[in-house]
Design a protein around this motif. Sequence first.
Motif, PDB file in Angstrom:
ATOM      1  N   ASN A   1       0.870  -1.176   0.181  1.00  0.00           N
ATOM      2  CA  ASN A   1       0.022  -0.080  -0.033  1.00  0.00           C
ATOM      3  C   ASN A   1       1.008   1.126  -0.125  1.00  0.00           C
ATOM      4  OD1 ASN A   1      -1.369   2.281   2.250  1.00  0.00           O
ATOM      5  ND2 ASN A   1      -2.766   1.541   0.502  1.00  0.00           N
ATOM      6  N   PHE A   2       0.381   2.247  -0.872  1.00  0.00           N
ATOM      7  CA  PHE A   2       1.433   3.338  -0.910  1.00  0.00           C
ATOM      8  C   PHE A   2       0.509   4.472  -0.379  1.00  0.00           C
ATOM      9  CE2 PHE A   2       2.793   0.677  -4.428  1.00  0.00           C
ATOM     10  CZ  PHE A   2       4.012   0.936  -4.353  1.00  0.00           C
ATOM     11  N   ILE A   3      -0.828   4.836  -0.743  1.00  0.00           N
ATOM     12  CA  ILE A   3      -1.475   5.539  -0.182  1.00  0.00           C
ATOM     13  C   ILE A   3      -2.872   5.290   0.527  1.00  0.00           C
ATOM     14  CG2 ILE A   3      -0.485   7.664  -1.460  1.00  0.00           C
ATOM     15  CD1 ILE A   3      -2.729   7.316  -3.374  1.00  0.00           C
ATOM     16  N   SER A   4      -3.161   5.944   1.544  1.00  0.00           N
ATOM     17  CA  SER A   4      -4.344   5.633   2.489  1.00  0.00           C
ATOM     18  C   SER A   4      -5.406   6.277   1.705  1.00  0.00           C
ATOM     19  CB  SER A   4      -3.975   5.876   3.691  1.00  0.00           C
ATOM     20  OG  SER A   4      -4.040   7.254   3.868  1.00  0.00           O
ATOM     21  N   ARG A   5      -6.790   5.882   1.910  1.00  0.00           N
ATOM     22  CA  ARG A   5      -7.918   6.724   1.665  1.00  0.00           C
ATOM     23  C   ARG A   5      -8.221   7.961   2.062  1.00  0.00           C
ATOM     24  NH1 ARG A   5     -13.559   3.887   0.608  1.00  0.00           N
ATOM     25  NH2 ARG A   5     -14.905   5.655  -0.183  1.00  0.00           N
ATOM     26  N   GLU A   6      -7.498   8.293   3.352  1.00  0.00           N
ATOM     27  CA  GLU A   6      -7.511   9.667   3.903  1.00  0.00           C
ATOM     28  C   GLU A   6      -6.640  10.524   3.140  1.00  0.00           C
ATOM     29  OE1 GLU A   6      -9.380  11.281   6.222  1.00  0.00           O
ATOM     30  OE2 GLU A   6     -10.610   9.442   6.157  1.00  0.00           O
ATOM     31  N   MET A   7      -5.515  10.225   2.528  1.00  0.00           N
ATOM     32  CA  MET A   7      -4.483  10.534   2.121  1.00  0.00           C
ATOM     33  C   MET A   7      -4.849  11.219   0.661  1.00  0.00           C
ATOM     34  SD  MET A   7      -1.060   8.317   2.687  1.00  0.00           S
ATOM     35  CE  MET A   7      -0.064   9.202   1.623  1.00  0.00           C
ATOM     36  N   TRP A   8      -5.507  10.261  -0.086  1.00  0.00           N
ATOM     37  CA  TRP A   8      -6.163  10.854  -1.424  1.00  0.00           C
ATOM     38  C   TRP A   8      -7.547  11.441  -1.141  1.00  0.00           C
ATOM     39  CZ3 TRP A   8     -10.861   8.962  -2.848  1.00  0.00           C
ATOM     40  CH2 TRP A   8     -11.297   7.515  -2.621  1.00  0.00           C
ATOM     41  N   LYS A   9      -8.247  11.303  -0.329  1.00  0.00           N
ATOM     42  CA  LYS A   9      -9.568  12.181  -0.220  1.00  0.00           C
ATOM     43  C   LYS A   9      -9.174  13.586   0.152  1.00  0.00           C
ATOM     44  CE  LYS A   9     -12.939  10.835   2.205  1.00  0.00           C
ATOM     45  NZ  LYS A   9     -13.812  10.409   3.404  1.00  0.00           N
ATOM     46  N   ASN A  10      -8.105  13.940   0.698  1.00  0.00           N
ATOM     47  CA  ASN A  10      -7.723  15.211   0.914  1.00  0.00           C
ATOM     48  C   ASN A  10      -7.159  15.895  -0.328  1.00  0.00           C
ATOM     49  OD1 ASN A  10      -8.554  15.357   3.437  1.00  0.00           O
ATOM     50  ND2 ASN A  10      -6.968  14.157   4.290  1.00  0.00           N
ATOM     51  N   GLU A  11      -7.116  15.274  -1.616  1.00  0.00           N
ATOM     52  CA  GLU A  11      -6.359  15.827  -2.748  1.00  0.00           C
ATOM     53  C   GLU A  11      -7.581  16.195  -3.596  1.00  0.00           C
ATOM     54  OE1 GLU A  11      -4.865  18.115  -4.937  1.00  0.00           O
ATOM     55  OE2 GLU A  11      -3.523  17.501  -3.323  1.00  0.00           O
ATOM     56  N   ASP A  12      -8.163  17.563  -3.810  1.00  0.00           N
ATOM     57  CA  ASP A  12      -9.535  17.953  -4.483  1.00  0.00           C
ATOM     58  C   ASP A  12      -8.889  17.764  -6.091  1.00  0.00           C
ATOM     59  OD1 ASP A  12     -10.604  18.122  -2.291  1.00  0.00           O
ATOM     60  OD2 ASP A  12     -10.296  20.433  -2.299  1.00  0.00           O
ATOM     61  N   SER A  13      -7.902  17.663  -6.360  1.00  0.00           N
ATOM     62  CA  SER A  13      -7.371  17.731  -8.060  1.00  0.00           C
ATOM     63  C   SER A  13      -7.591  16.230  -8.581  1.00  0.00           C
ATOM     64  CB  SER A  13      -6.051  18.124  -8.159  1.00  0.00           C
ATOM     65  OG  SER A  13      -5.252  17.231  -7.683  1.00  0.00           O
ATOM     66  N   ILE A  14      -7.679  15.339  -7.743  1.00  0.00           N
ATOM     67  CA  ILE A  14      -7.739  13.843  -8.498  1.00  0.00           C
ATOM     68  C   ILE A  14      -9.155  13.641  -9.036  1.00  0.00           C
ATOM     69  CG2 ILE A  14      -7.404  11.369  -8.070  1.00  0.00           C
ATOM     70  CD1 ILE A  14      -5.695  12.214  -5.491  1.00  0.00           C
ATOM     71  N   LYS A  15      -9.049  13.268 -10.266  1.00  0.00           N
ATOM     72  CA  LYS A  15     -10.119  12.795 -11.028  1.00  0.00           C
ATOM     73  C   LYS A  15     -10.470  11.120 -11.207  1.00  0.00           C
ATOM     74  CE  LYS A  15     -10.620  17.276 -13.256  1.00  0.00           C
ATOM     75  NZ  LYS A  15      -9.544  18.093 -12.682  1.00  0.00           N
ATOM     76  N   VAL A  16      -9.331  10.672 -11.646  1.00  0.00           N
ATOM     77  CA  VAL A  16      -9.062   9.127 -12.058  1.00  0.00           C
ATOM     78  C   VAL A  16      -8.044   8.517 -11.065  1.00  0.00           C
ATOM     79  CG1 VAL A  16      -9.146   7.543 -13.769  1.00  0.00           C
ATOM     80  CG2 VAL A  16      -9.938   9.894 -14.340  1.00  0.00           C
TER      81      VAL A  16
END
Length: 285
Positions: free
Chosen positions: A200-215
């Motif tokens: 595992n590289f990134i947790s759900r909490e980590m990516w949820k806080n980055e608003d730019s992610i689309k895919v």
Amino acid sequence: MKKLLIQLDTDKRASTFDQVVAYDAGADNLIIHSEITKEEVEDIIYGAIFTRSPKKMKNTAVFIGGSDVEKGEKIMEAVEDVFFANFRVSVMLDSNGSNTTAAASVLKVKEEIDLAGCEVLILAGTGPVGVRAAALFAMEGASVTITSRSQEKADKKAEMIKEEYDLEKIKGVEAKTDADFIKAMKNKEVILSAGPPGINFISREMWKNEDSIKVMADINAVSPAGIEGIEPPADGDTIDGIKVFGALGIGSLKMKLHKKAVAELFKTNDLSLNAVEVYKLNEKL
């Protein structure tokens, strides 16, 4: 005339997976060589190119597989070094499924977002799939960042990709800690996890806080996922407003590309199928 596929596998036991796909793709018989080394290639290829007339040579082809991608690349070079004039057969490289997986991953992401000008992050981007995916994303006009646990390795791989594929917008970053990955994700629109199984590289909490992610996409089918929250069957599912693809969702297209590529080998005797060529086969599916 029977369609003969010469399977050159660098492992002790040649891949059953690759054999099944070959038959499903239309090969009549397989001639299998396991634990193949580059020194053994010449005699095998001579047997392929001197036994059938040029007009019928398309009925013989070569598939290079095995778990070691670096060894597979050397076998590919050795095979092509034997060819001369029209004395050659079509050949495909897909060691460890790296070319078909990379192609399918990028194509799946492309279904959901225009890659031109897109900011892409590839986790574990210095591995075989990551390197190929980085090149394919950049060819579509994306700016690509690949991660590694070593800045030196990330920089080296980025430069290698740019040189080998004549590209520009690729850079490497070191990412070992949560803080490193959070920084790397900043302003990224696409994230592809291309690492080995069970990491595992990134947790759900980590990516949820980055608003730019689309895919987001993850090629790992073994728990834990490279990107927490992406399940293997995901195929364009939406999680918290982000389109996601899992290993099985990507795998369905990978299988189609693999079969199509093998079938194409028997249409002419002058194909050399690597990542870019496999990627372009999507237009024929």
